[in-house]
Design a protein around this motif. Structure first.
Motif, PDB file in Angstrom:
ATOM      1  N   SER A  38      61.403  19.138  68.819  1.00 13.10           N
ATOM      2  CA  SER A  38      62.702  19.544  68.274  1.00 13.10           C
ATOM      3  C   SER A  38      62.588  20.672  67.251  1.00 13.10           C
ATOM      4  O   SER A  38      63.604  21.217  66.831  1.00 13.10           O
ATOM      5  N   ARG A  39      61.371  21.029  66.882  1.00 15.73           N
ATOM      6  CA  ARG A  39      61.192  22.096  65.875  1.00 15.73           C
ATOM      7  C   ARG A  39      61.576  23.447  66.462  1.00 15.73           C
ATOM      8  O   ARG A  39      61.444  23.671  67.652  1.00 15.73           O
ATOM      9  N   SER A  40      62.038  24.340  65.598  1.00 18.55           N
ATOM     10  CA  SER A  40      62.368  25.690  66.052  1.00 18.55           C
ATOM     11  C   SER A  40      61.078  26.507  66.134  1.00 18.55           C
ATOM     12  O   SER A  40      60.132  26.265  65.376  1.00 18.55           O
ATOM     13  N   ILE A  41      61.062  27.463  67.055  1.00 17.38           N
ATOM     14  CA  ILE A  41      59.868  28.288  67.216  1.00 17.38           C
ATOM     15  C   ILE A  41      60.220  29.772  67.280  1.00 17.38           C
ATOM     16  O   ILE A  41      59.482  30.566  67.833  1.00 17.38           O
ATOM     17  N   GLY A  42      61.352  30.142  66.683  1.00 18.19           N
ATOM     18  CA  GLY A  42      61.822  31.526  66.731  1.00 18.19           C
ATOM     19  C   GLY A  42      60.832  32.538  66.185  1.00 18.19           C
ATOM     20  O   GLY A  42      60.130  33.202  66.933  1.00 18.19           O
ATOM     21  N   ARG A  47      59.611  23.576  60.771  1.00 18.85           N
ATOM     22  CA  ARG A  47      59.513  22.135  60.505  1.00 18.85           C
ATOM     23  C   ARG A  47      60.425  21.366  61.449  1.00 18.85           C
ATOM     24  O   ARG A  47      61.362  21.910  62.013  1.00 18.85           O
ATOM     25  N   ILE A  48      60.143  20.081  61.579  1.00 14.68           N
ATOM     26  CA  ILE A  48      61.017  19.206  62.349  1.00 14.68           C
ATOM     27  C   ILE A  48      62.338  19.110  61.579  1.00 14.68           C
ATOM     28  O   ILE A  48      62.337  18.804  60.384  1.00 14.68           O
ATOM     29  N   PRO A  49      63.465  19.371  62.217  1.00 14.49           N
ATOM     30  CA  PRO A  49      64.746  19.350  61.506  1.00 14.49           C
ATOM     31  C   PRO A  49      65.109  17.950  60.987  1.00 14.49           C
ATOM     32  O   PRO A  49      64.830  16.948  61.644  1.00 14.49           O
ATOM     33  N   PHE A  82      50.336  19.135  60.196  1.00 16.36           N
ATOM     34  CA  PHE A  82      50.316  19.761  61.523  1.00 16.36           C
ATOM     35  C   PHE A  82      50.520  21.270  61.403  1.00 16.36           C
ATOM     36  O   PHE A  82      49.758  22.064  61.962  1.00 16.36           O
ATOM     37  N   LEU A  83      51.548  21.679  60.654  1.00 18.36           N
ATOM     38  CA  LEU A  83      51.844  23.106  60.509  1.00 18.36           C
ATOM     39  C   LEU A  83      50.734  23.833  59.758  1.00 18.36           C
ATOM     40  O   LEU A  83      50.396  24.972  60.095  1.00 18.36           O
TER      41      LEU A  83
END
Length: 123
Positions: A38-42, A47-49, A82-83
């Motif tokens: 569900s995290r954004s990857i733009g 982060r997970i929202p 993780f990030l």
């Protein structure tokens, strides 16, 4: 693994040295892996929202504010680690992901997460 044993071949060291997980940690790992997509990857991995964490908690029956706060802290600690491991360390590094087969790295990851989780005692 049974095939290796039948052939008399040694089991992989990472299999034999699996990290010990607390029984209740299975829920958090399952939640983290379900929430990760569900995290954004733009412009980079985000982060997970909060909304995804909140929705997962509701569907999982997490009812009290205290339970939700603990759940969110654990998911955030796992997500931060993780990030951090995914950040490139140099121009040739594509990210510091931990292999699921690397027992020592998983143990280190769990230790770091546990250290981050230390805070107000859960009652």
């Amino acid at each position: 693994m049974a095939k290796l044993e039948k052939k008399g071949r040694p089991l992989p060291a990472d299999y034999l040295n699996k990290p010990d997980l607390w029984p209740e940690s299975a829920f958090f790992f399952d939640a983290f892996f379900r929430l990760s997509p569900s995290r954004s990857i733009g412009m980079g991995e985000g982060r997970i929202p909060f909304e995804a964490i909140d929705r997962f908690a509701i569907r999982s029956g997490i009812a009290t504010t205290h339970e939700f706060d603990r759940f969110e802290r654990m998911i955030r600690a796992m997500d931060d680690e993780f990030l951090e491991r995914r950040k490139p360390k140099g121009k040739d590094d594509i990210g510091g992901a931990v292999s699921i087969k690397d027992g020592a790295a998983i143990r280190d990851l769990l230790t770091k997460i546990a250290e981050k989780m230390e805070g107000p005692a859960d009652s």
